[in-house]
Design a protein around this motif. Sequence first.
Motif, mmCIF file in Angstrom:
data_model
loop_
_atom_site.group_PDB
_atom_site.id
_atom_site.type_symbol
_atom_site.label_atom_id
_atom_site.label_comp_id
_atom_site.label_asym_id
_atom_site.label_seq_id
_atom_site.Cartn_x
_atom_site.Cartn_y
_atom_site.Cartn_z
ATOM 1 N N ARG A 130 0.881 -1.175 0.000
ATOM 2 C CA ARG A 130 0.000 0.000 0.000
ATOM 3 C C ARG A 130 0.915 1.220 0.000
ATOM 4 O O ARG A 130 1.721 1.394 0.908
ATOM 5 N N SER A 131 0.771 2.070 -1.009
ATOM 6 C CA SER A 131 1.670 3.216 -1.156
ATOM 7 C C SER A 131 0.890 4.519 -1.152
ATOM 8 O O SER A 131 -0.094 4.663 -1.867
ATOM 9 N N LEU A 132 1.364 5.449 -0.346
ATOM 10 C CA LEU A 132 0.811 6.803 -0.316
ATOM 11 C C LEU A 132 1.824 7.701 -1.010
ATOM 12 O O LEU A 132 2.935 7.897 -0.512
ATOM 13 N N SER A 133 1.449 8.271 -2.160
ATOM 14 C CA SER A 133 2.428 9.041 -2.931
ATOM 15 C C SER A 133 2.747 10.380 -2.282
ATOM 16 O O SER A 133 3.869 10.854 -2.362
ATOM 17 N N ARG A 134 1.758 10.996 -1.632
ATOM 18 C CA ARG A 134 1.978 12.316 -1.042
ATOM 19 C C ARG A 134 3.001 12.264 0.098
ATOM 20 O O ARG A 134 3.787 13.173 0.292
ATOM 21 N N ARG A 135 2.981 11.202 0.845
ATOM 22 C CA ARG A 135 3.899 11.069 1.981
ATOM 23 C C ARG A 135 5.106 10.190 1.675
ATOM 24 O O ARG A 135 5.933 9.947 2.538
ATOM 25 N N ASP A 136 5.178 9.670 0.451
ATOM 26 C CA ASP A 136 6.245 8.754 0.059
ATOM 27 C C ASP A 136 6.372 7.627 1.092
ATOM 28 O O ASP A 136 7.434 7.392 1.668
ATOM 29 N N PHE A 137 5.245 6.952 1.328
ATOM 30 C CA PHE A 137 5.146 5.938 2.372
ATOM 31 C C PHE A 137 4.662 4.636 1.756
ATOM 32 O O PHE A 137 3.649 4.605 1.059
ATOM 33 N N ASP A 138 5.392 3.539 2.012
ATOM 34 C CA ASP A 138 5.003 2.205 1.559
ATOM 35 C C ASP A 138 4.732 1.328 2.772
ATOM 36 O O ASP A 138 5.562 1.266 3.684
ATOM 37 N N GLN A 139 3.586 0.675 2.768
ATOM 38 C CA GLN A 139 3.193 -0.195 3.880
ATOM 39 C C GLN A 139 3.016 -1.608 3.349
ATOM 40 O O GLN A 139 2.226 -1.847 2.435
ATOM 41 N N GLN A 140 3.744 -2.565 3.936
ATOM 42 C CA GLN A 140 3.596 -3.964 3.556
ATOM 43 C C GLN A 140 2.382 -4.539 4.267
ATOM 44 O O GLN A 140 2.354 -4.603 5.488
ATOM 45 N N MET A 141 1.380 -4.944 3.480
ATOM 46 C CA MET A 141 0.125 -5.418 4.043
ATOM 47 C C MET A 141 0.121 -6.933 4.252
ATOM 48 O O MET A 141 -0.214 -7.413 5.323
ATOM 49 N N ILE A 142 0.440 -7.701 3.200
ATOM 50 C CA ILE A 142 0.440 -9.162 3.262
ATOM 51 C C ILE A 142 1.660 -9.668 2.506
ATOM 52 O O ILE A 142 1.920 -9.234 1.386
ATOM 53 N N ASP A 143 2.372 -10.617 3.106
ATOM 54 C CA ASP A 143 3.457 -11.267 2.375
ATOM 55 C C ASP A 143 2.945 -12.602 1.831
ATOM 56 O O ASP A 143 1.867 -13.062 2.173
ATOM 57 N N GLY A 144 3.709 -13.224 0.976
ATOM 58 C CA GLY A 144 3.317 -14.507 0.409
ATOM 59 C C GLY A 144 2.190 -14.407 -0.604
ATOM 60 O O GLY A 144 1.402 -15.332 -0.761
ATOM 61 N N VAL A 145 2.123 -13.278 -1.330
ATOM 62 C CA VAL A 145 1.089 -13.088 -2.349
ATOM 63 C C VAL A 145 1.652 -13.555 -3.693
ATOM 64 O O VAL A 145 2.674 -13.058 -4.150
ATOM 65 N N ASN A 146 0.979 -14.514 -4.308
ATOM 66 C CA ASN A 146 1.425 -15.034 -5.601
ATOM 67 C C ASN A 146 0.848 -14.253 -6.776
ATOM 68 O O ASN A 146 1.484 -14.134 -7.810
ATOM 69 N N SER A 147 -0.390 -13.746 -6.617
ATOM 70 C CA SER A 147 -1.020 -13.028 -7.721
ATOM 71 C C SER A 147 -2.075 -12.060 -7.191
ATOM 72 O O SER A 147 -2.556 -12.207 -6.070
ATOM 73 N N ILE A 148 -2.394 -11.082 -8.032
ATOM 74 C CA ILE A 148 -3.468 -10.133 -7.727
ATOM 75 C C ILE A 148 -4.331 -10.018 -8.985
ATOM 76 O O ILE A 148 -3.811 -10.009 -10.102
ATOM 77 N N LEU B 218 -6.824 -12.172 -4.339
ATOM 78 C CA LEU B 218 -5.408 -12.395 -4.049
ATOM 79 C C LEU B 218 -5.121 -13.885 -4.036
ATOM 80 O O LEU B 218 -5.802 -14.659 -3.351
ATOM 81 N N GLY B 219 -4.107 -14.289 -4.768
ATOM 82 C CA GLY B 219 -3.625 -15.662 -4.715
ATOM 83 C C GLY B 219 -2.533 -15.742 -3.657
ATOM 84 O O GLY B 219 -1.439 -15.218 -3.838
ATOM 85 N N LEU B 220 -2.850 -16.367 -2.533
ATOM 86 C CA LEU B 220 -1.903 -16.494 -1.430
ATOM 87 C C LEU B 220 -1.366 -17.914 -1.375
ATOM 88 O O LEU B 220 -1.907 -18.817 -2.007
ATOM 89 N N ARG B 221 -0.341 -18.141 -0.576
ATOM 90 C CA ARG B 221 0.206 -19.493 -0.448
ATOM 91 C C ARG B 221 -0.806 -20.452 0.181
ATOM 92 O O ARG B 221 -0.749 -21.649 -0.041
ATOM 93 N N GLU B 222 -1.769 -19.919 0.926
ATOM 94 C CA GLU B 222 -2.787 -20.753 1.557
ATOM 95 C C GLU B 222 -3.979 -21.016 0.641
ATOM 96 O O GLU B 222 -4.775 -21.899 0.895
ATOM 97 N N GLY B 223 -4.137 -20.209 -0.388
ATOM 98 C CA GLY B 223 -5.288 -20.319 -1.286
ATOM 99 C C GLY B 223 -5.670 -18.956 -1.823
ATOM 100 O O GLY B 223 -4.899 -18.006 -1.739
ATOM 101 N N THR B 224 -6.880 -18.860 -2.350
ATOM 102 C CA THR B 224 -7.351 -17.615 -2.952
ATOM 103 C C THR B 224 -8.308 -16.910 -2.003
ATOM 104 O O THR B 224 -9.177 -17.535 -1.416
ATOM 105 N N VAL B 225 -8.147 -15.591 -1.896
ATOM 106 C CA VAL B 225 -9.010 -14.758 -1.058
ATOM 107 C C VAL B 225 -9.645 -13.711 -1.953
ATOM 108 O O VAL B 225 -8.956 -13.080 -2.759
ATOM 109 N N ARG B 226 -10.964 -13.538 -1.807
ATOM 110 C CA ARG B 226 -11.688 -12.531 -2.583
ATOM 111 C C ARG B 226 -12.378 -11.555 -1.656
ATOM 112 O O ARG B 226 -12.901 -11.934 -0.626
ATOM 113 N N ARG B 227 -12.415 -10.300 -2.108
ATOM 114 C CA ARG B 227 -13.151 -9.272 -1.369
ATOM 115 C C ARG B 227 -13.857 -8.411 -2.400
ATOM 116 O O ARG B 227 -13.235 -7.866 -3.303
#
Length: 176
Positions: A103-121, A157-166
Amino acid sequence: MTQKAHRDAQAGLTLVEVLVALALFSLIGLAGFTMLDNILRAQSGTQGRLERLGQIDRALVVFSRDLQESDSGSVRHDETGITMNRTGTGLLSYQVPSGVLLRSLSRRDFDQQMIDGVNSIRLRSLDSAGMWHDSWPVEQTQSLGLPPTLKAVELQLGLREGTVRRLVDVPAGAEE
């Protein structure tokens, strides 16, 4: 007549009785230790899974909130990620570089790692005509010649555990 050897009542325990008692106590202690070890292993495995589920849930809640609080006209997405203009925050984007939902905020030049182990979006948008699109915005609807309104965005999101949808409703895309 044979005389039976009688033991004095205050004489104590024989060596055989003490060894049997020690053996029984050892078996009970070993069984208790084994059970405790199994319980601790199960608890640590469960704790790790709960932390992972919490991480995924937090990321999806933040994504939903960001999208609902953004201007629907500013939402742009393709196969690499999504950008939006969130009120009070500025330009905000979600992407998956090197297996991490970022998750990136361009105005503040800030990157936040939300979930690791993501294979696809994968992102899809639902327009006011009920059509799904793999990228947004689309040019126009064929029947009316007007640009469609954004109604909802689906994040998969394709995660190592499976697929999650929102599926997130976009309030600004309501019927006018």
